[in-house]
Design an enzyme around this catalytic site. Structure first.
Site, mmCIF file in Angstrom:
data_model
loop_
_atom_site.group_PDB
_atom_site.id
_atom_site.type_symbol
_atom_site.label_atom_id
_atom_site.label_comp_id
_atom_site.label_asym_id
_atom_site.label_seq_id
_atom_site.Cartn_x
_atom_site.Cartn_y
_atom_site.Cartn_z
ATOM 1 N N ASN A 106 -5.579 34.877 13.171
ATOM 2 C CA ASN A 106 -6.905 34.596 12.615
ATOM 3 C C ASN A 106 -7.799 35.834 12.548
ATOM 4 O OD1 ASN A 106 -6.904 34.557 15.457
ATOM 5 N ND2 ASN A 106 -8.763 33.333 15.536
ATOM 6 N N ASP A 165 -6.153 30.054 25.606
ATOM 7 C CA ASP A 165 -6.690 29.880 24.249
ATOM 8 C C ASP A 165 -7.916 30.774 24.068
ATOM 9 O OD1 ASP A 165 -6.521 28.871 21.671
ATOM 10 O OD2 ASP A 165 -7.880 27.207 22.081
ATOM 11 N N ASN A 170 -12.228 23.746 19.900
ATOM 12 C CA ASN A 170 -11.379 23.008 18.959
ATOM 13 C C ASN A 170 -9.946 23.015 19.491
ATOM 14 O OD1 ASN A 170 -10.521 21.657 16.669
ATOM 15 N ND2 ASN A 170 -10.404 23.490 15.390
#
Length: 419
Positions: free
Chosen positions: A96, A306, A279
């Protein structure tokens, strides 16, 4: 270079010295001797810490660094330094960035940029071109260049046929496909777990059903196609049950859970602090307990931080406008160790993720290359800004009491310790 680690309790189920307190002698990056009371010489590099424990190097399977394109969030250089000081000898970096890592040159950029650091970087390349979920990316070429798996980070693949074709295609080169567990149609514009708290706070809810439907779809597709599927960062009790049943059927499915989903709930949202906007969203205490039980029972295979740095311009805004994500490398061990016994989770950040993502097995044994995490599991402290080493400071664990702290690592013939 010779390094002597003194009086370290070894936590490694693959080692003949598991649960024993020993001295470890490392010569030019290789473990040459493990014994009691090894003599220290003045030219040795000495590691001597209070209540020192060691394990095989921790591997974080979901880390975002921003670079290229979002260096204001985090750089590869600083990110790898943060990882090392947080106890991680290897990290899998998400695609990302800007541009998205969806071709072989992007994969090679990450690998080349990470050369020479103690912590090893492994790219997770995009599953689809530009992570738009429309057209499959050049998976084989990217694997040949060093990608260890494929994922559109935090973006679900809505096209059922595209996911089916991807699972079929990846089998030709034993590729690992990741599918983010979220049905966009059901989730809608939700920004918090749909339930009592979201209703009280007036926040648009995302039901856990959105996660369940996507996981169920992916498991049906996997049963049809075969291949290997990894479901990252599950967050609900029902998800654990679905994966348990799939494993009983013999499907090659694995999953991970984020440290914040193991330890925090949607009760945190009452202050509208955007650091708790993640998320998947933080869910209920029941989900939290089920995830912890899933680790202990072996249904959940991997724990990840994460780690997702978000710059202040996109985080310190109204809750509904803030980007999802929390940094997690610095707090991961202390958070996990606060709710789980050491023996219940250490394999989930060492041996299991290495096996799932195709990395070489490691062990704390004589003759083995030294890839070691150094830590103490008993020190309790309040996590404050001084513990944050990342460029971005968006931590969901700020001012939380944690138990257990990383001292650093020995890897790639380098010793990296916290100050």
């Amino acid at each position: 270079m010779i390094t002597l680690i003194k009086s370290a309790k070894i936590i490694d189920t693959s080692s003949p010295f598991h649960q024993q307190t020993k001295d470890i002698l490392i010569t030019d990056g290789t473990i040459t001797q493990i014994a009691d009371n090894l003599p220290y010489k003045k030219d040795y590099q000495l590691v001597e810490k209070e209540n020192l424990h060691v394990s095989c190097g921790w591997f974080d399977t979901s880390v975002s660094f921003g670079e290229p394109g979002f260096e204001e969030r985090e750089t590869i250089k600083n990110g790898l330094t943060v990882a090392a000081k947080s106890g991680f000898t290897a990290v899998a970096v998400n695609a990302n960035s800007n541009p998205v890592i969806d071709n072989k040159s992007g994969v090679e950029f990450l690998i080349n940029k990470a050369q020479g650091f103690a912590t090893k970087l492994y790219p997770i390349a995009a599953l689809t071109k530009e992570s738009k979920g429309i057209e499959m990316a050049e998976l084989y070429d990217m694997q040949q260049s060093g990608a260890i798996a494929f994922s559109d980070y935090n973006k679900p693949i809505s096209n059922d046929n595209l996911m089916k074709i991807t699972l079929l295609y990846a089998q030709n080169f034993d590729g690992l496909v990741l599918s983010f567990p979220k049905n966009k149609a059901i989730a809608g514009e939700g920004i918090a777990h749909e339930g009592e708290n979201s209703t009280k706070l007036g926040l648009k809810g995302t039901p856990a059903l959105a996660e369940h439907i996507q996981i169920a779809r992916d498991l049906f597709l996997l049963e049809y196609t075969g291949g290997k599927l990894h479901i990252p960062t599950i967050s609900s009790a029902k998800s654990v049950d679905l994966i348990k049943e799939a494993k009983k059927k013999g499907l090659q499915v694995t999953c991970s859970v984020a440290a914040h989903h193991l330890t925090l709930t949607d009760q945190e949202l009452h202050g509208f602090d955007s650091n708790y906007k993640t998320n998947p969203p933080l869910r209920t205490n029941k989900d939290c307990k089920a995830l912890q039980k899933g680790i202990k029972s072996g249904i959940i295979d991997v724990i990840t931080s994460d780690h997702n740095p978000i710059d202040i311009e996109h985080k310190k805004v109204e809750f509904s406008e803030a980007k999802n994500g929390t940094i997690g490398l610095e707090s991961a061990f202390g958070a996990i160790n606060s709710v789980l016994a050491l023996d219940d989770f250490i394999d989930n950040i060492t041996h299991k993720p290495r096996s799932i993502f195709g990395l070489k097995a490691i062990s704390i044994a004589e003759g083995q290359k030294a890839e070691i995490s150094l830590f103490t599991p008993e020190e309790s402290y309040t996590f404050t800004k001084k513990h944050m080493l990342s460029i971005s400071k968006n931590s969901a664990f700020l001012d939380k009491k944690l138990t257990g702290k990383a001292y650093g690592i020995f890897a790639n013939n380098q010793l990296v310790l916290n100050a």
